[in-house]
Design a protein around this motif. Structure first.
Motif, PDB file in Angstrom:
ATOM      1  N   GLU B 247      -6.630 -67.577  -9.848  1.00 38.76           N
ATOM      2  CA  GLU B 247      -5.275 -68.075  -9.586  1.00 38.76           C
ATOM      3  C   GLU B 247      -4.329 -66.927  -9.248  1.00 38.76           C
ATOM      4  N   GLU B 248      -3.356 -67.241  -8.402  1.00 40.43           N
ATOM      5  CA  GLU B 248      -2.237 -66.309  -8.266  1.00 40.43           C
ATOM      6  C   GLU B 248      -1.443 -66.319  -9.570  1.00 40.43           C
ATOM      7  N   ALA B 249      -0.831 -65.199  -9.884  1.00 43.90           N
ATOM      8  CA  ALA B 249      -0.037 -65.155 -11.120  1.00 43.90           C
ATOM      9  C   ALA B 249       0.933 -63.988 -11.056  1.00 43.90           C
ATOM     10  N   LEU B 250       2.095 -64.182 -11.669  1.00 46.64           N
ATOM     11  CA  LEU B 250       3.019 -63.071 -11.914  1.00 46.64           C
ATOM     12  C   LEU B 250       2.878 -62.709 -13.377  1.00 46.64           C
ATOM     13  N   LEU B 251       2.430 -61.508 -13.635  1.00 46.78           N
ATOM     14  CA  LEU B 251       2.053 -61.125 -14.992  1.00 46.78           C
ATOM     15  C   LEU B 251       2.990 -60.041 -15.498  1.00 46.78           C
ATOM     16  N   PRO B 252       3.927 -60.399 -16.375  1.00 45.56           N
ATOM     17  CA  PRO B 252       4.844 -59.387 -16.900  1.00 45.56           C
ATOM     18  C   PRO B 252       4.143 -58.480 -17.914  1.00 45.56           C
ATOM     19  N   VAL B 253       4.408 -57.206 -17.809  1.00 45.82           N
ATOM     20  CA  VAL B 253       3.849 -56.223 -18.745  1.00 45.82           C
ATOM     21  C   VAL B 253       5.001 -55.392 -19.290  1.00 45.82           C
ATOM     22  N   ARG B 254       5.098 -55.306 -20.600  1.00 42.68           N
ATOM     23  CA  ARG B 254       6.085 -54.409 -21.217  1.00 42.68           C
ATOM     24  C   ARG B 254       5.338 -53.196 -21.757  1.00 42.68           C
ATOM     25  N   MET B 255       5.764 -52.033 -21.324  1.00 44.94           N
ATOM     26  CA  MET B 255       5.097 -50.803 -21.736  1.00 44.94           C
ATOM     27  C   MET B 255       6.070 -49.964 -22.557  1.00 44.94           C
ATOM     28  N   ASP B 256       5.584 -49.439 -23.643  1.00 41.66           N
ATOM     29  CA  ASP B 256       6.368 -48.505 -24.450  1.00 41.66           C
ATOM     30  C   ASP B 256       5.970 -47.099 -24.005  1.00 41.66           C
ATOM     31  N   LEU B 257       6.819 -46.495 -23.171  1.00 47.30           N
ATOM     32  CA  LEU B 257       6.431 -45.229 -22.544  1.00 47.30           C
ATOM     33  C   LEU B 257       6.249 -44.103 -23.553  1.00 47.30           C
ATOM     34  N   ASP B 258       6.869 -44.228 -24.715  1.00 46.51           N
ATOM     35  CA  ASP B 258       6.700 -43.188 -25.744  1.00 46.51           C
ATOM     36  C   ASP B 258       5.296 -43.208 -26.334  1.00 46.51           C
ATOM     37  N   GLU B 259       4.587 -44.297 -26.084  1.00 47.74           N
ATOM     38  CA  GLU B 259       3.251 -44.431 -26.639  1.00 47.74           C
ATOM     39  C   GLU B 259       2.301 -43.357 -26.085  1.00 47.74           C
ATOM     40  N   ALA B 260       2.559 -42.924 -24.858  1.00 52.87           N
ATOM     41  CA  ALA B 260       1.683 -41.914 -24.255  1.00 52.87           C
ATOM     42  C   ALA B 260       1.702 -40.628 -25.081  1.00 52.87           C
ATOM     43  N   ALA B 261       2.892 -40.200 -25.451  1.00 48.00           N
ATOM     44  CA  ALA B 261       2.994 -38.954 -26.226  1.00 48.00           C
ATOM     45  C   ALA B 261       2.323 -39.114 -27.584  1.00 48.00           C
ATOM     46  N   ARG B 262       2.513 -40.262 -28.203  1.00 51.58           N
ATOM     47  CA  ARG B 262       1.885 -40.486 -29.515  1.00 51.58           C
ATOM     48  C   ARG B 262       0.362 -40.474 -29.394  1.00 51.58           C
ATOM     49  N   ALA B 263      -0.137 -41.163 -28.375  1.00 54.83           N
ATOM     50  CA  ALA B 263      -1.596 -41.224 -28.203  1.00 54.83           C
ATOM     51  C   ALA B 263      -2.162 -39.835 -27.921  1.00 54.83           C
ATOM     52  N   ARG B 264      -1.458 -39.053 -27.095  1.00 58.04           N
ATOM     53  CA  ARG B 264      -1.951 -37.718 -26.743  1.00 58.04           C
ATOM     54  C   ARG B 264      -1.882 -36.755 -27.927  1.00 58.04           C
ATOM     55  N   THR B 265      -0.944 -37.015 -28.819  1.00 62.00           N
ATOM     56  CA  THR B 265      -0.847 -36.156 -30.000  1.00 62.00           C
ATOM     57  C   THR B 265      -1.985 -36.448 -30.974  1.00 62.00           C
ATOM     58  N   GLU B 266      -2.234 -37.724 -31.151  1.00 64.41           N
ATOM     59  CA  GLU B 266      -3.267 -38.103 -32.112  1.00 64.41           C
ATOM     60  C   GLU B 266      -4.661 -37.748 -31.623  1.00 64.41           C
ATOM     61  N   GLU B 267      -4.879 -37.857 -30.316  1.00 62.90           N
ATOM     62  CA  GLU B 267      -6.200 -37.548 -29.759  1.00 62.90           C
ATOM     63  C   GLU B 267      -5.966 -36.662 -28.531  1.00 62.90           C
ATOM     64  N   PRO B 268      -5.919 -35.358 -28.715  1.00 64.52           N
ATOM     65  CA  PRO B 268      -5.431 -34.466 -27.643  1.00 64.52           C
ATOM     66  C   PRO B 268      -6.473 -34.182 -26.563  1.00 64.52           C
ATOM     67  N   LEU B 269      -7.111 -35.221 -26.083  1.00 60.41           N
ATOM     68  CA  LEU B 269      -8.112 -35.020 -25.028  1.00 60.41           C
ATOM     69  C   LEU B 269      -7.467 -34.441 -23.774  1.00 60.41           C
ATOM     70  N   PHE B 270      -6.228 -34.905 -23.484  1.00 67.26           N
ATOM     71  CA  PHE B 270      -5.597 -34.450 -22.245  1.00 67.26           C
ATOM     72  C   PHE B 270      -5.253 -32.970 -22.302  1.00 67.26           C
ATOM     73  N   SER B 271      -4.729 -32.501 -23.433  1.00 70.22           N
ATOM     74  CA  SER B 271      -4.410 -31.075 -23.500  1.00 70.22           C
ATOM     75  C   SER B 271      -5.694 -30.241 -23.476  1.00 70.22           C
ATOM     76  N   ASP B 272      -6.767 -30.761 -24.042  1.00 72.20           N
ATOM     77  CA  ASP B 272      -8.058 -30.071 -23.931  1.00 72.20           C
ATOM     78  C   ASP B 272      -8.456 -29.938 -22.461  1.00 72.20           C
ATOM     79  N   LEU B 273      -8.248 -31.018 -21.732  1.00 70.08           N
ATOM     80  CA  LEU B 273      -8.600 -31.014 -20.308  1.00 70.08           C
ATOM     81  C   LEU B 273      -7.746 -30.014 -19.544  1.00 70.08           C
TER      82      LEU B 273
END
Lengths: 292, 297
Positions: B247-273
Motif C-alpha cells: 500500500e501507499e502510505a505516509l509514515l510519520p517518524v519522530r526522531m530524537d536527534l540527541d539519541e545519536a550522541a547517547r548511543a555513540r557514547t554507550e557503544e563507541p564503535l563510531f569513534s573506534d572507526l
C-alpha cells in the motif's frame, strides 16, 4: 576448546536433499495477498481492464487462478470458460463447475469439438493424440481471446513454473494470455496455495492431467512426480549441477530427465526469434518494458 | 531535540511524469499541512517514473533544477520551507543517472544535494549499468535537520556506504529504495528482500550510531512487485516503524536527534572507526591503497 566446526549435520543441512522440500515451502498467506495485488495492478491499473476470462479446465492451476481473480476483482468480474473437447473427461467438467460454485464465479460452456474436428477430420484425419491435443489447446485460446474481446475482458493464463520449465505445454496456447499469476510457482507450491485459498480437495488432490488425451496424467507423461521434479528444477536453476544432485540421492535417471527437458526447451520460453538487421532491433536494442 | 519527518511510501504513475509530479505534490501538500509539520518528506528511488524503464530512461530523465522547479511550483506556497528527498532518473550534460535530490522547497529554498547511485544493480532482474552511469562518491551535506547522507538502494547493501556517510559526519542516512519483492519462505510474513532490508537498516544504524530511514517504492511493474515495507531505525538499530505491505502510505517518524550522541557514547564503535580508518586503509591490502612496504621490509 574441543570439538569440530561445523558440527556434524550442519554442513549436510545446507546441501540439497531429495527428502527436504524446505526450499519450496511458501508462506501461503503472503503469496496469496501478493498475487491478488499483482492481478489488481496488472489488470486494472496498468491495463485498464475490469473483467477477465479464465479457461477453467477442472484442474488445480485454473481453479487457483480463477479463485485469485475472484478475490482480486470480485467473482462477478470473472467469466470461467469451460471448453471441453469430445474426449475431455466428464470429471473435469464436474470439477470445473464445483470450483465455479465454490468461488461464485459465472461460467459459460463452449464445446470446441466441432471447431477442432472441423479441421482435423477434413484435412488431417490421421492426426494422433498429441497433435489433436495441441490443436485443442490452440482452439481453446482462440475462444478465450475472442470471448475476451467480446466482453472487453483480459484473458488470464494459468501455467505454472514446473510446466514452463519442463516445456510441458502447447507453445502459443496455454502460455499466450498476457497476465499469469502462477508462472513463478512450482506445481507443489500451486497445490499448497490452492489448499490455502479453499480450492476443493477433489480438485487439488487428484492426479494432474492436461486432459488432452484420455487417461493421460502429467506425471506419467513426464516420468517423474511433480514434487520430485520441482525440487530438482529448483536446485538446477539455482546453480546446482546435475551430477551433484544425482550424487545427493535425487536419482540419476530423474535428474537427467528433468535437466534434459529444461535444457531442450529454452526456446519455448521466448518470443519468436527475429533476424536482427539494425541497431534499433526491437527487444535487442530498442528496449522498453511491457508496462511503459 | 525532536525531528519529525514523513516517509512517503509511494506508487508512481509509470511513464506519466506529469501525473506523478502531481501525485508527489499532493503528498507534499498533505505533509505540509500535518500537525506537527514535518521537516522532511522522503520519497523512494525512481519515485518520479517507476524503476524498470529500460531504454525509456532517456525519455523520462530530467535535470535536477527542473525537478526542483516542478515540485516547488506544484506543491505551492503552503509547502515553502519543507524539505524533500526524492529519487528520479537524472539527465545532465554528462549522461543519465539514477539519482536522489534533496531540496528545500520554495522561493527561499533550493537544491542542497544530489546523490548519484554508486552501486548500480546489474544482475538477475536488474540492468542499471546498461542505461545509466554510476555516481562518483558518497558524501554528507548540511541540511536543516542536521548532517545528512543519501544512498540509493544497492548503495545500502554495501556496508562501506554507511561507513563513508558516517565518516563524513552524517547523523541521518536516507536510503531511497525500489526493491522488487522476491522470496516467500514461511516465517517473516514479508517478502525475503524486506527481511534483508530490515537487517541492513538495523545494522547500519547500530554500527555507526545514526538514524537510518528506508523509503520503499510500491506497485507492480511488469510482474515485479515493489512491496513497500519502508522502515526507520534509531542509532541503536531499533526499528521505529515498519510501513505496510503493497500500500501507499505516509509514515510519520519522530526522531530524537540527541539519541545519536547517547548511543555513540554507550557503544563507541563510531569513534573506534574514526580513529582506525586511515591506518586501516593504508595497511590493508584489500583497500587497494596499500602503502608500499619500505625497502628491506
Amino acid at each position: 576448546m574441543t570439538g569440530v566446526w561445523p558440527p556434524p549435520g550442519i554442513a549436510e543441512a545446507c546441501a540439497p536433499h531429495p527428502a527436504d522440500p524446505g526450499p519450496l515451502d511458501i508462506d501461503t498467506h503472503l503469496v496469496g495477498s501478493w498475487l491478488v495485488r499483482f492481478l489488481r495492478e496488472e489488470i486494472e491499473r496498468r491495463r485498464g481492464f475490469r473483467r477477465v476470462v479464465v479457461g477453467l479446465s477442472g484442474g488445480v492451476d485454473s481453479a487457483l487462478t480463477a479463485a485469485l481473480c475472484a478475490r482480486a476483482l470480485g467473482p462477478e468480474a470473472v467469466l470461467a470458460l469451460l471448453l471441453p473437447y469430445r474426449t475431455s473427461s466428464p470429471r473435469s467438467r464436474e470439477h470445473a463447475l464445483l470450483v465455479a460454485k465454490t468461488f461464485e464465479i459465472p461460467t459459460r460452456t463452449i464445446d470446441i469439438t466441432s471447431a477442432v474436428d472441423g479441421y482435423l477430420d477434413e484435412f488431417e484425419p490421421g492426426a494422433g493424440g498429441h497433435r489433436r491435443g495441441n490443436v485443442a489447446a490452440r482452439q481453446r485460446m482462440i475462444v478465450l481471446f475472442d470471448q475476451a474481446f467480446k466482453l472487453s475482458a483480459l484473458p488470464v493464463g494459468t501455467g505454472n513454473k514446473s510446466e514452463r520449465l519442463l516445456g510441458y505445454y502447447t507453445w502459443h496456447a496455454d502460455d499466450s494470455p498476457p497476465v499469469n499469476p502462477l508462472g513463478d510457482l512450482f506445481k507443489s507450491q500451486v497445490w499448497a496455495l490452492a489448499r490455502a485459498v479453499g480450492v476443493p480437495a477433489e480438485v487439488v488432490d487428484k492426479p494432474a492431467t492436461a486432459d488432452l488425451i484420455q487417461g493421460q496424467t502429467d506425471e506419467d507423461d513426464l516420468g517423474v512426480t511433480y514434487p520430485e521434479a520441482d525440487l530438482i528444477l529448483h536446485h538446477l536453476i539455482s546453480g546446482r549441477e546435475p551430477d551433484d544432485l544425482a550424487e545427493a540421492g535425487f536419482g540419476r535417471r530423474k535428474v537427467e530427465l528433468v535437466a534434459g527437458r529444461l535444457e531442450s526447451t529454452h526456446w519455448k520460453r521466448h518470443l519468436p526469434t527475429v533476424a536482427m538487421l539494425s541497431p534499433t532491433a526491437i527487444g535487442e536494442w530498442y528496449l522498453r518494458p511491457v508496462d511503459y | 531535540m525532536p525531528l519529525d519527518i514523513v516517509i512517503a511510501q509511494f506508487r508512481p504513475s509509470k511513464g506519466d511524469l506529469d501525473a506523478t509530479l502531481d501525485g508527489c505534490a499532493g503528498i507534499i501538500r498533505r505533509a505540509a499541512g500535518a500537525e506537527p509539520r514535518p521537516r522532511l518528506v522522503v520519497f523512494p528511488e525512481t519515485a518520479l517514473t517507476g524503476y524498470f524503464l529500460e531504454g525509456g530512461v532517456r525519455e523520462q530523465a530530467i535535470a535536477a533544477p527542473e525537478l526542483f522547479e516542478a515540485l516547488t511550483e506544484r506543491a505551492g506556497v503552503d509547502a515553502d520551507g519543507l524539505d524533500v528527498a526524492i529519487g528520479f532518473y537524472e539527465r545532465d550534460a554528462a549522461g543519465l543517472y539514477n539519482s536522489a535530490l534533496y531540496a528545500t522547497l520554495g522561493s527561499g529554498g533550493g537544491i542542497l544535494h544530489v546523490h548519484r547511485k554508486v552501486f548500480l544493480a546489474t544482475y538477475g532482474v536488474f540492468q542499471e549499468e546498461r542505461f545509466v552511469e554510476a555516481g562518483a562518491g558518497i558524501r554528507a551535506f548540511d541540511g536543516p535537520p542536521g548532517r545528512i547522507a543519501l544512498l540509493i538502494c544497492e548503495d545500502g547493501f554495501h556496508s562501506v556506504s554507511g561507513t563513508l556517510a558516517a565518516l563524513d559526519g552524517a547523523s541521518i542516512i536516507l536510503i531511497l529504495s525500489a526493491s522488487p519483492a522476491r522470496g516467500a519462505a514461511p516465517g517473516a510474513g514479508v517478502p525475503g528482500n524486506l527481511v534483508r532490508w530490515d537487517a541492513l537498516g538495523s545494522a547500519m544504524a547500530a554500527e555507526h550510531g545514526v538514524f537510518v530511514i528506508v523509503s520503499q517504492l510500491v506497485g507492480f511493474e511488469g510482474g515485479k512487485g515493489f512491496a513497500g515495507g519502508s522502515a526507520a531505525y534509531d542509532p541503536r538499530g531499533r526499528r521505529l516503524l515498519a510501513g505496510p505491505l503493497w500500500e501507499e502510505a505516509l509514515l510519520p517518524v519522530r526522531m530524537d536527534l540527541d539519541e545519536a550522541a547517547r548511543a555513540r557514547t554507550e557503544e563507541p564503535l563510531f569513534s573506534d572507526l574514526e580513529r582506525s580508518w586511515t591506518r586501516l586503509l593504508v595497511n590493508s591490502p584489500g583497500s587497494g591503497i596499500l602503502r608500499p612496504a619500505p625497502d628491506g621490509a
